[in-house]
Design an enzyme around this catalytic site. Structure first.
Site, mmCIF file in Angstrom:
data_model
loop_
_atom_site.group_PDB
_atom_site.id
_atom_site.type_symbol
_atom_site.label_atom_id
_atom_site.label_comp_id
_atom_site.label_asym_id
_atom_site.label_seq_id
_atom_site.Cartn_x
_atom_site.Cartn_y
_atom_site.Cartn_z
ATOM 1 N N GLU A 178 -5.194 -8.475 0.878
ATOM 2 C CA GLU A 178 -5.940 -8.173 2.180
ATOM 3 C C GLU A 178 -7.494 -7.922 1.988
ATOM 4 O O GLU A 178 -7.728 -7.504 0.749
ATOM 5 C CB GLU A 178 -5.379 -6.927 2.674
ATOM 6 C CG GLU A 178 -3.993 -7.128 3.487
ATOM 7 C CD GLU A 178 -3.706 -5.747 4.040
ATOM 8 O OE1 GLU A 178 -4.502 -4.891 4.195
ATOM 9 O OE2 GLU A 178 -2.366 -5.741 3.972
ATOM 10 N N GLU A 235 0.723 -1.192 -0.045
ATOM 11 C CA GLU A 235 -0.128 -0.106 -0.105
ATOM 12 C C GLU A 235 0.894 1.153 -0.060
ATOM 13 O O GLU A 235 0.743 2.074 0.905
ATOM 14 C CB GLU A 235 -0.806 0.081 1.017
ATOM 15 C CG GLU A 235 -1.646 -1.148 1.170
ATOM 16 C CD GLU A 235 -3.157 -0.914 2.203
ATOM 17 O OE1 GLU A 235 -3.040 -0.212 3.059
ATOM 18 O OE2 GLU A 235 -4.070 -1.917 2.259
#
Ligand code: BGP
Length: 479
Positions: free
Chosen positions: A379, A170
């Site tokens: 995720e 991320e």
């Protein structure tokens, strides 16, 4: 609808779960580990929920065998974890700390012993503090060399057993929180620097992928991007345009770079006019073209809905809900481009995150049609309060429902033609949420850890644990 009949999950589908070093390990200063930016940041009063730290976290460093045993009991096919850079190079570079290498060797071997595929994340936000102090970490091009050196060491040490690797976790989140909102280290608000930092991270990402080919020729590597697909609030063209602006600036800006080694043109021109486009050097784009990933890692939690936002007096950055009190998050945006707004079609969690399984199908399809890359969902999960009831039972039916509906959406996306090869639920055990303490729980396994006081950290299987076990056993046939 696109697909006519639902397809089954591929037979070697990676049913997994994920974590990150800082959020689970604890042992923050044990066995030669150096100080990370997070070890330092959480000590600044007011930065995290009730001052929580990862000093102990859920003590996975000392309890990894018990945790892996639970994974084996569940029948987990893959476990995604990150390496703490400061365990390997306490000062970011220089002398190697063999005790750190040893810890991950043991963890990897334990996973393999039970037939669980390790998925190793190189960077999940815990930067060596020494590098932050020496040259500003990601603010300097020097990070490229140090990150490559660290990554190559891991390729050499673990590449014989680890096939799947995630480069940066991320990038869009750690850079925006670190350099736009001041909510993550190093706690700055500087738009120009934000884009410069991202350019360095892109170069570092490409460089390690390039090196990876030499050291782990049969492995697979890709970044994990936090993708929140943009929706328009209405069919009013000004809202459609706002959503397109958001998709380009919030999403394609990173994913185009990963997949194609270039920035989207209109976003680049806009940033240049604004005076915040990153400085480039000769050879940058050659390197960026050379470091192409094998897959796109996607962290999906929710979609975001946008509407138009006036240039004059438009909405800027709003506050996040980090308390778990529903309805306390604020809208945020960029004046002249877009602002977020609530989607009346979707329910929200207590932390105001939208629950939108169809959004996952949409996300996967957008990635497939734009980049045509295989996808790993690295995720996805639900952060909620959990209650231990009498007899040590945790009825987390809301989590089961969340994951079930997202697996349904995945199956639909596969049937539409998306090449999806794995699914890592966030998270296996409960863990520390960076800004939300321990009360925002994600795990299949409850950990008796809280914001205040000393706790015994015991592990308790939630109902979702047994449910996911069946899902894995039936290869997604029994939801
Ligand atoms: C992602 C991060 C994870 C994890 C997750 C849940 O952005 O990669 O590390 O924290 O989000 O977020 P939160 O803990 O804020 O609820």
């Amino acid at each position: 609808m696109f697909h006519q009949t639902l397809q089954c999950f591929p037979k070697d589908f990676l049913w997994g779960a994920a974590s990150a070093a800082y959020q689970v390990e604890g042992a923050w200063d044990k066995d030669g580990k150096g100080m990370s930016n997070w070890d330092q940041f959480v000590r600044i009063p007011g930065k995290t929920y009730k001052g929580t730290t990862g000093d102990i976290a859920v003590d996975h460093y000392h309890r990894f065998q018990e945790d892996v045993e639970l994974m084996a009991e569940m029948g987990l096919k893959a476990y995604r974890f990150s390496v703490a850079w400061t365990r390997i190079f306490p000062e970011g570079r220089g002398e190697i700390n063999e005790k750190g290498i040893n810890f991950y060797n043991q963890l990897i071997n334990e996973l393999i012993k039970y037939g669980i595929e390790p998925i190793l994340t190189l960077y999940h936000w815990d930067l060596p503090q020494a590098l932050q102090e020496e040259y500003g970490g990601w603010e300097s091009r020097r990070i490229i060399e140090d990150f490559t050196n660290y990554s190559v060491e891991l390729f050499k040490r673990f590449g014989d057993r680890v096939k799947y690797w995630v480069s940066l976790n991320e990038q869009n989140i750690f850079t925006s929180h670190g350099y736009l909102h001041a909510t993550h280290p190093p706690g700055m608000k500087d738009e120009k620097l934000f884009y410069q930092v991202n350019h360095h991270a892109n170069l570092a990402n490409a460089r390690v992928i390039k090196e990876f080919r030499k050291y782990v020729p049969n492995g697979k590597i890709g970044p994990s991007f936090a993708y929140s697909p943009a929706y328009a609030a209405s069919s009013n063209p000004v809202d459609i345009l706002a959503a397109e602006n958001a998709e380009e600036l919030n999403n394609f800006w990173w994913m185009d770079m990963y997949a194609w080694g270039k920035y989207p043109k209109m976003a680049w021109d806009y940033l240049e006019r604004k005076g915040v486009a990153p400085l480039l050097e000769e050879g940058d784009f050659e390197l960026l073209q050379e470091g192409k990933p094998d897959f796109m890692g996607v962290n999906y939690y929710q979609s975001t809905t946008f509407e138009s936002n006036p240039l004059e007096d438009g909405v800027g950055a709003g506050k996040m809900n980090t308390t778990g009190k529903k309805g306390t998050s604020q809208d945020s945006g960029i004046p002249g481009l877009f602002k977020t707004t609530a989607n009346p079609n979707l329910k929200r969690t207590n932390w105001d995150w939208n629950i939108d399984p169809q959004g996952l199908r949409i996300a996967l399809r957008r990635i497939k049609s734009r980049y045509d890359l295989p996808i790993l969902i690295s995720e996805n999960g639900l952060g909620e309060y959990d209650q231990v009831e009498q007899g040590g039972v945790i009825h987390d039916d809301y989590r089961i429902e969340y994951i079930r509906s997202h697996i349904n959406a995945m199956q639909e996306a596969i049937s539409d033609g998306v090449d999806l090869f794995g699914y890592c639920v966030w998270s296996f055990t409960d863990l520390l949420s960076w800004l939300n303490g321990f009360q925002k729980r994600y795990g299949f396994v409850y950990v008796n850890q809280h914001e205040e006081g000393n706790h015994d950290l015991r592990r308790i299987k939630k109902n979702s644990f047994y449910w996911y076990k069946d899902v894995i056993e039936s290869n997604g046939g029994k939801l």
